[in-house]
Design a protein around this motif. Sequence first.
Motif, short mmCIF file in Angstrom:
data_model
loop_
_atom_site.label_atom_id
_atom_site.label_comp_id
_atom_site.label_asym_id
_atom_site.label_seq_id
_atom_site.Cartn_x
_atom_site.Cartn_y
_atom_site.Cartn_z
N GLN A 32 0.96 -1.32 0.01
CA GLN A 32 -0.01 -0.07 0.09
C GLN A 32 0.69 1.17 -0.22
OE1 GLN A 32 -3.58 0.03 2.56
NE2 GLN A 32 -2.85 2.22 3.20
N GLY A 33 0.50 2.20 -0.74
CA GLY A 33 1.37 3.35 -0.93
C GLY A 33 2.51 3.33 -1.38
N ALA A 34 3.06 2.22 -2.01
CA ALA A 34 4.54 2.07 -2.27
C ALA A 34 4.65 2.91 -3.85
CB ALA A 34 4.87 0.64 -2.51
N LEU A 35 5.90 3.06 -4.22
CA LEU A 35 6.24 3.98 -5.40
C LEU A 35 7.12 2.88 -6.01
CD1 LEU A 35 6.48 7.51 -6.12
CD2 LEU A 35 8.11 6.04 -7.08
N VAL A 36 7.10 2.73 -7.15
CA VAL A 36 8.09 2.05 -7.99
C VAL A 36 8.76 3.04 -9.08
CG1 VAL A 36 8.86 0.02 -9.53
CG2 VAL A 36 7.14 -0.17 -7.74
N GLY A 69 4.38 1.97 1.36
CA GLY A 69 5.12 3.14 1.77
C GLY A 69 6.64 3.51 1.52
N GLN A 70 7.24 2.55 0.59
CA GLN A 70 8.64 2.61 0.30
C GLN A 70 8.71 2.95 -1.03
OE1 GLN A 70 11.00 -0.89 1.26
NE2 GLN A 70 10.75 -0.47 3.56
N VAL A 71 9.82 3.54 -1.63
CA VAL A 71 10.21 3.88 -2.81
C VAL A 71 11.19 2.90 -3.33
CG1 VAL A 71 11.05 5.61 -4.58
CG2 VAL A 71 9.76 6.38 -2.57
N TRP A 72 10.91 2.26 -4.41
CA TRP A 72 12.16 1.28 -4.96
C TRP A 72 12.35 1.57 -6.42
CZ3 TRP A 72 12.76 -4.31 -3.58
CH2 TRP A 72 12.55 -4.65 -2.07
N GLY A 73 13.42 1.48 -6.69
CA GLY A 73 13.93 1.60 -7.91
C GLY A 73 15.32 0.75 -8.51
N GLY A 74 15.22 0.67 -9.66
CA GLY A 74 16.70 -0.02 -10.44
C GLY A 74 16.13 -1.11 -11.05
N ASN A 75 17.25 -1.90 -11.51
CA ASN A 75 16.93 -3.26 -12.20
C ASN A 75 18.21 -4.19 -11.43
OD1 ASN A 75 16.92 -5.12 -13.97
ND2 ASN A 75 17.21 -4.10 -15.56
N PRO A 76 17.91 -5.07 -10.80
CA PRO A 76 16.71 -5.24 -10.14
C PRO A 76 16.29 -4.10 -9.05
CG PRO A 76 18.25 -6.64 -8.98
CD PRO A 76 18.93 -5.97 -10.36
N VAL A 132 14.90 2.47 -2.07
CA VAL A 132 15.71 3.86 -2.20
C VAL A 132 15.32 4.88 -1.26
CG1 VAL A 132 16.53 3.33 -4.53
CG2 VAL A 132 14.35 4.66 -4.12
N ALA A 133 14.33 5.04 -0.58
CA ALA A 133 13.61 5.89 0.02
C ALA A 133 12.39 5.62 0.63
CB ALA A 133 13.49 7.43 -0.60
#
Length: 188
Positions: free
Chosen positions: A151-155, A169-176, A180-181
């Motif tokens: 819920q509320g996560a950001l990719v 509530g977390q921000v994830w990024g990259g490959n994989p 990140v925040a």
Amino acid sequence: MSDIPVIDLSKAPGERAAWDQPAWKVYLWAVCELIFVTNAWQISSGLRIRVLRAFGAEIGNGVIFRPRTRVKFPWKLHIGNRSWIGEGVWFHNQDHIYIGHDVVISQETFLTTGSHAHRRDMALITRPIYIGAGAWITSRCVILGGARIGQGALVRPLSLIEGTDVPGGQVWGGNPAVHVADRFTGVA
């Protein structure tokens, strides 16, 4: 001669393993998808949604479904109220995709629930995808079967979620993708 095996694809289990509907329905859907859903014309989002619902998609109220989208099997698509589906999103849903309410899936994102038994016989393997309420999957992401986005996560754009859990509530990024925040506090 190499000792590395090669899988004889003529003996691989058929592509129809995920159909779970009569062939006439799958083919009729392909025609309707082309005319009403994948079509780049700016026809009504409401019309797209009515056609998807007619084929079994569960789509909540107030959903925006932009043009050039693709849906493999609408009877395996579940979208909550007020969600936004961006232009060019592709639901390659050989298994179910569950999207909560108030979710944004941005342009050109690819969600696929299927893969293959690549060490054995290339048989189809499927796992569902779950996206929690209020999540934002930004543009051109790839979400693989087995992923659970909280819920509320950001990719972040161009990220790959490989069937893992993204906590709420977390921000994830990259490959994989990696954490990140935190989305709402800005704390990395």
